[in-house]
Scaffold this active site. Sequence first.
Site, mmCIF file in Angstrom:
data_model
loop_
_atom_site.group_PDB
_atom_site.id
_atom_site.type_symbol
_atom_site.label_atom_id
_atom_site.label_comp_id
_atom_site.label_asym_id
_atom_site.label_seq_id
_atom_site.Cartn_x
_atom_site.Cartn_y
_atom_site.Cartn_z
ATOM 1 N N ASN A 9 0.883 -1.168 0.000
ATOM 2 C CA ASN A 9 0.000 0.000 0.000
ATOM 3 C C ASN A 9 0.918 1.214 0.000
ATOM 4 O O ASN A 9 1.420 1.626 1.037
ATOM 5 C CB ASN A 9 -0.885 -0.045 1.250
ATOM 6 N N ARG A 93 -2.691 -2.096 -3.313
ATOM 7 C CA ARG A 93 -3.855 -1.247 -3.130
ATOM 8 C C ARG A 93 -3.736 -0.100 -4.127
ATOM 9 O O ARG A 93 -2.759 0.658 -4.112
ATOM 10 C CB ARG A 93 -3.862 -0.685 -1.719
ATOM 11 N N HIS A 181 -12.797 3.500 -0.117
ATOM 12 C CA HIS A 181 -12.736 2.571 1.018
ATOM 13 C C HIS A 181 -13.372 1.229 0.677
ATOM 14 O O HIS A 181 -13.812 0.487 1.557
ATOM 15 C CB HIS A 181 -13.429 3.142 2.279
ATOM 16 N N ARG A 241 -9.648 16.445 6.167
ATOM 17 C CA ARG A 241 -10.437 16.776 4.968
ATOM 18 C C ARG A 241 -11.783 17.373 5.367
ATOM 19 O O ARG A 241 -12.373 16.940 6.357
ATOM 20 C CB ARG A 241 -10.672 15.533 4.109
#
Length: 396
Positions: A9, A93, A181, A241
């Site tokens: 990842n 990922r 996600h 965010r």
Amino acid sequence: MADAIAVLNAGSSSVKFSLFVEAAGGLDLRIRGQIEGLFTAPHFVSKDAAGRVLAERRWGDGERLGHDGALDVLIEHFREQGGALRLAGVGHRVVHGGMRYALPVRVDARILDELEQFVPLAPLHQPHNLAPIRRLLERTPDLPQVACFDTAFHRSNADLVQMFGLPYAMFEQGVRRYGFHGLSYEYIASVLPQFSPRAAQGRTIVLHLGNGASMCAMQAGRSVASTMGFTAVEGLMMGTRTGSLDPGVVLYLMDQQGMDARAIEKLLYSQSGLLGVSGVSSDMRTLLGSSEPRAQLAIDLYCYRIRRELGSLAAALGGVDALVFTAGVGENSAAIRARVLADAAWLGVEVDAAANDAGGPRLTTAASRVEAFAVPTNEELMIATHTRQAIGPRTS
Ligand code: ADP
């Protein structure tokens, strides 16, 4: 010799990795770790499944390892640690699979070029996700590699769900709500039958509350809607965010404050959310322990935004049978879960306070009309499982 699957990842400044070994019951975690500070002061640490440190190394301040250097360190490490193992494949990922990919894909040079075309859709993540794939294709072209996408799980969403009220041509060009996600949601969907047949078969809202945060409405384990859209900035307020924002604010910032796209990107992705509101931290644990009034305000807004989005997803599903909390905050914070569950009382949620304090998995009373659970996510295992499936049975 047992087969092993590596999972990578890769982010902008770090590479997280794990190594799974094939066992009778599936895939067992053998190694997990990360290399962070790739461009500043690199730090590599690798641990076994019990959390014991297997290897650690630090580079000096200002030393740059970069993605390629990090991968070389990892290949060497896997070689050292995996003496009696055969690396059968690497799963990656990858944040964006565009309109096309609803499933993981085995990557060759042609498919990598195609995945590069999605860089404009996720400029902060996609290039870093793809960097190790390119490096491995060069170094070990025969090693199977599989890209697993954060967007793929939501490709089951109806067109209507994916549309913005923009001119239709833009939808066709790919300006649509992709959702993210997905690997976490897919993992949760895969284990739900162990917790509750009703949650697995019915209308379930999963709350992935980590540094990034989103919610997914599922019907019988398939995504029907989620809070994240074209980018991973829509929906809930997160660590740094904004979450959903009136686009008029962006125009105002450009016109009145002379901010350009990069400055606005920094504001929306890195300077807002829990950090921006509190002025203290993006970390929920720190905020929960803080006596600053604005730390409290940030938590209040975080929970209020969840409450609002929960109503929206419940409406999309036409009712709710179960709620599932996962990721850092969702798995570990009884305090935040208690607030969210209390806010969801109108849906028929009756919390079992002692069970919630104990971490679940079941968080609601036997009489509760809506069930709720805390379930740890495992995106790495999901990627390893997909990779194992995509590369097929061993031939040699
Ligand atoms: P990422 O999205 O980076 O994978 P995680 O899923 O690990 O992040 O979630 C990180 C968040 O979880 C942080 O805000 C952290 O404070 C929060 N968290 C972890 N443990 C707890 C806890 N016990 N109580 C409250 N928040 C927690």
